[in-house]
Design a protein around this motif. Structure first.
Motif, PDB file in Angstrom:
ATOM      1  N   ASN A  96       0.802  -1.219   0.000  1.00  0.00           N
ATOM      2  CA  ASN A  96       0.000   0.000   0.000  1.00  0.00           C
ATOM      3  C   ASN A  96       0.833   1.266   0.000  1.00  0.00           C
ATOM      4  O   ASN A  96       0.311   2.342   0.067  1.00  0.00           O
ATOM      5  CB  ASN A  96      -0.941   0.027   1.204  1.00  0.00           C
ATOM      6  N   SER A  97       2.144   1.118  -0.060  1.00  0.00           N
ATOM      7  CA  SER A  97       3.102   2.218  -0.213  1.00  0.00           C
ATOM      8  C   SER A  97       3.270   3.079   1.034  1.00  0.00           C
ATOM      9  O   SER A  97       4.060   3.995   1.036  1.00  0.00           O
ATOM     10  CB  SER A  97       2.740   3.126  -1.392  1.00  0.00           C
ATOM     11  N   VAL A  98       2.574   2.779   2.097  1.00  0.00           N
ATOM     12  CA  VAL A  98       2.722   3.624   3.279  1.00  0.00           C
ATOM     13  C   VAL A  98       3.655   2.988   4.305  1.00  0.00           C
ATOM     14  O   VAL A  98       4.626   3.583   4.738  1.00  0.00           O
ATOM     15  CB  VAL A  98       1.353   3.896   3.929  1.00  0.00           C
ATOM     16  N   ASP A  99       3.370   1.789   4.684  1.00  0.00           N
ATOM     17  CA  ASP A  99       4.152   1.155   5.741  1.00  0.00           C
ATOM     18  C   ASP A  99       5.030   0.011   5.279  1.00  0.00           C
ATOM     19  O   ASP A  99       5.535  -0.729   6.097  1.00  0.00           O
ATOM     20  CB  ASP A  99       3.203   0.630   6.825  1.00  0.00           C
ATOM     21  N   TYR A 100       5.192  -0.148   3.999  1.00  0.00           N
ATOM     22  CA  TYR A 100       5.968  -1.277   3.516  1.00  0.00           C
ATOM     23  C   TYR A 100       7.026  -0.811   2.546  1.00  0.00           C
ATOM     24  O   TYR A 100       6.765  -0.009   1.675  1.00  0.00           O
ATOM     25  CB  TYR A 100       5.068  -2.304   2.826  1.00  0.00           C
ATOM     26  N   GLY A 101       8.238  -1.324   2.729  1.00  0.00           N
ATOM     27  CA  GLY A 101       9.311  -1.003   1.805  1.00  0.00           C
ATOM     28  C   GLY A 101       9.009  -1.573   0.435  1.00  0.00           C
ATOM     29  O   GLY A 101       8.296  -2.544   0.285  1.00  0.00           O
ATOM     30  N   TYR A 102       9.543  -0.952  -0.558  1.00  0.00           N
ATOM     31  CA  TYR A 102       9.289  -1.343  -1.926  1.00  0.00           C
ATOM     32  C   TYR A 102      10.209  -2.462  -2.372  1.00  0.00           C
ATOM     33  O   TYR A 102      11.392  -2.467  -2.058  1.00  0.00           O
ATOM     34  CB  TYR A 102       9.443  -0.132  -2.852  1.00  0.00           C
ATOM     35  N   THR A 103       9.674  -3.411  -3.132  1.00  0.00           N
ATOM     36  CA  THR A 103      10.439  -4.507  -3.714  1.00  0.00           C
ATOM     37  C   THR A 103      10.648  -4.207  -5.186  1.00  0.00           C
ATOM     38  O   THR A 103       9.676  -3.990  -5.911  1.00  0.00           O
ATOM     39  CB  THR A 103       9.711  -5.849  -3.558  1.00  0.00           C
ATOM     40  N   PHE A 104      11.903  -4.214  -5.601  1.00  0.00           N
ATOM     41  CA  PHE A 104      12.235  -3.885  -6.985  1.00  0.00           C
ATOM     42  C   PHE A 104      12.367  -5.124  -7.849  1.00  0.00           C
ATOM     43  O   PHE A 104      12.769  -6.196  -7.382  1.00  0.00           O
ATOM     44  CB  PHE A 104      13.557  -3.123  -7.037  1.00  0.00           C
ATOM     45  N   GLY A 105      12.068  -4.947  -9.126  1.00  0.00           N
ATOM     46  CA  GLY A 105      12.366  -5.962 -10.122  1.00  0.00           C
ATOM     47  C   GLY A 105      13.813  -5.817 -10.571  1.00  0.00           C
ATOM     48  O   GLY A 105      14.543  -4.932 -10.094  1.00  0.00           O
ATOM     49  N   SER A 106      14.227  -6.683 -11.504  1.00  0.00           N
ATOM     50  CA  SER A 106      15.613  -6.659 -12.000  1.00  0.00           C
ATOM     51  C   SER A 106      15.834  -5.593 -13.058  1.00  0.00           C
ATOM     52  O   SER A 106      16.964  -5.313 -13.431  1.00  0.00           O
ATOM     53  CB  SER A 106      15.999  -8.022 -12.559  1.00  0.00           C
ATOM     54  N   GLY A 107      14.737  -5.022 -13.552  1.00  0.00           N
ATOM     55  CA  GLY A 107      14.867  -3.908 -14.475  1.00  0.00           C
ATOM     56  C   GLY A 107      14.868  -4.294 -15.941  1.00  0.00           C
ATOM     57  O   GLY A 107      15.057  -5.454 -16.310  1.00  0.00           O
ATOM     58  N   THR A 108      14.649  -3.307 -16.779  1.00  0.00           N
ATOM     59  CA  THR A 108      14.798  -3.429 -18.228  1.00  0.00           C
ATOM     60  C   THR A 108      15.896  -2.474 -18.661  1.00  0.00           C
ATOM     61  O   THR A 108      15.827  -1.274 -18.383  1.00  0.00           O
ATOM     62  CB  THR A 108      13.491  -3.054 -18.963  1.00  0.00           C
ATOM     63  N   ARG A 109      16.907  -3.041 -19.291  1.00  0.00           N
ATOM     64  CA  ARG A 109      18.018  -2.209 -19.772  1.00  0.00           C
ATOM     65  C   ARG A 109      17.672  -1.727 -21.177  1.00  0.00           C
ATOM     66  O   ARG A 109      17.615  -2.531 -22.108  1.00  0.00           O
ATOM     67  CB  ARG A 109      19.307  -3.018 -19.794  1.00  0.00           C
ATOM     68  N   LEU A 110      17.397  -0.443 -21.333  1.00  0.00           N
ATOM     69  CA  LEU A 110      17.045   0.146 -22.622  1.00  0.00           C
ATOM     70  C   LEU A 110      18.250   0.875 -23.199  1.00  0.00           C
ATOM     71  O   LEU A 110      18.841   1.727 -22.530  1.00  0.00           O
ATOM     72  CB  LEU A 110      15.876   1.124 -22.472  1.00  0.00           C
TER      73      LEU A 110
END
Lengths: 113, 113
Positions: A96-110
């Motif tokens: 919910n973006s308030v009390d939880y840290g964000y989990t990232f993906g591995s990304g797209t290299r453009l």
């Protein structure tokens, strides 16, 4: 439990073209944010979507846009690509973006040539 | 725009040594997060801090949310070769900022066996 999935991992485009990147968040996560990472500028916030609505937007030109679907999957689009758009594009999800840290993906290299 | 000043920019240490890095800002943050990024991958959340003065540990890692809410530090004890990578601090300005994280410039850690 599957993590954040970004596709494709690598992409080469020609200047002037447009590109669409995809992000599937962790199951149950409703908030999806996008970031651009470059050696010079570091990690810069692009925009955030929550329940299909854009909730926050960074300081990027209108060529950068995004959307979120009812299943929370998100896409970002860059039109009229410029050489300077070459970067690692990262997607992050949170419950919910308030009390939880964000989990990232591995990304797209453009890479724009 | 808002900025986080992260220091040091890089560190070269011997295996077994302790490491300390910090972030400061002129703005008050609601949340502080510490991430580690390996080459070609997205940042991985290490520690999340939600209250001023909070001290949190995760194995050999310890982080604190500064009492003024304008700074945070991360300590790594007894470093090992797999600690190599780039460490980022990130802050969230307020609940209405949602997924808009502001990142520091990163601290590149090298560990000599």
């Amino acid at each position: 439990k599957a993590g954040v999935t970004q596709t494709p991992r690598y992409l080469i485009k020609t200047r002037g073209q447009q590109v669409t990147l995809s992000c599937s968040p962790i199951s149950g996560h409703r908030s999806v944010s996008w970031y651009q990472q470059t050696p010079g500028q570091g990690l810069q916030f692009l925009f955030e979507y929550f329940s299909e609505t854009q909730r926050n937007k960074g300081n990027f030109p209108g060529r950068f846009s995004g959307r979120q679907f009812s299943n929370s999957r998100s896409e970002m689009n860059v039109s009229t690509l410029e050489l300077g758009d070459s970067a690692l594009y990262l997607c992050a999800s949170s419950f919910n973006s308030v009390d939880y840290g964000y989990t990232f993906g591995s990304g797209t290299r453009l890479t724009v040539v | 725009g808002q900025q986080l000043n992260q220091s040091p920019q890089s560190m070269f240490i011997q295996e077994g040594e302790d490491v300390s890095m910090n972030c400061t800002s002129s703005s008050i943050f609601n949340t502080w997060l510490w991430y580690k990024q390996d080459p070609g991958e997205g940042p991985v959340l290490l520690i999340a801090l939600y209250k001023a003065g909070e001290l949190t540990s995760n194995g050999r890692l310890t982080a604190q949310f500064g009492i003024t809410r304008k700074d945070s530090f991360l300590n790594i004890s007894a470093s090992i070769p797999s600690d190599v990578g780039i460490y980022f601090c990130a802050g969230q300005l307020g609940y209405n900022q949602g997924g808009k994280l502001i990142f520091g410039q990163g601290t590149e850690l090298s560990v000599k066996p």
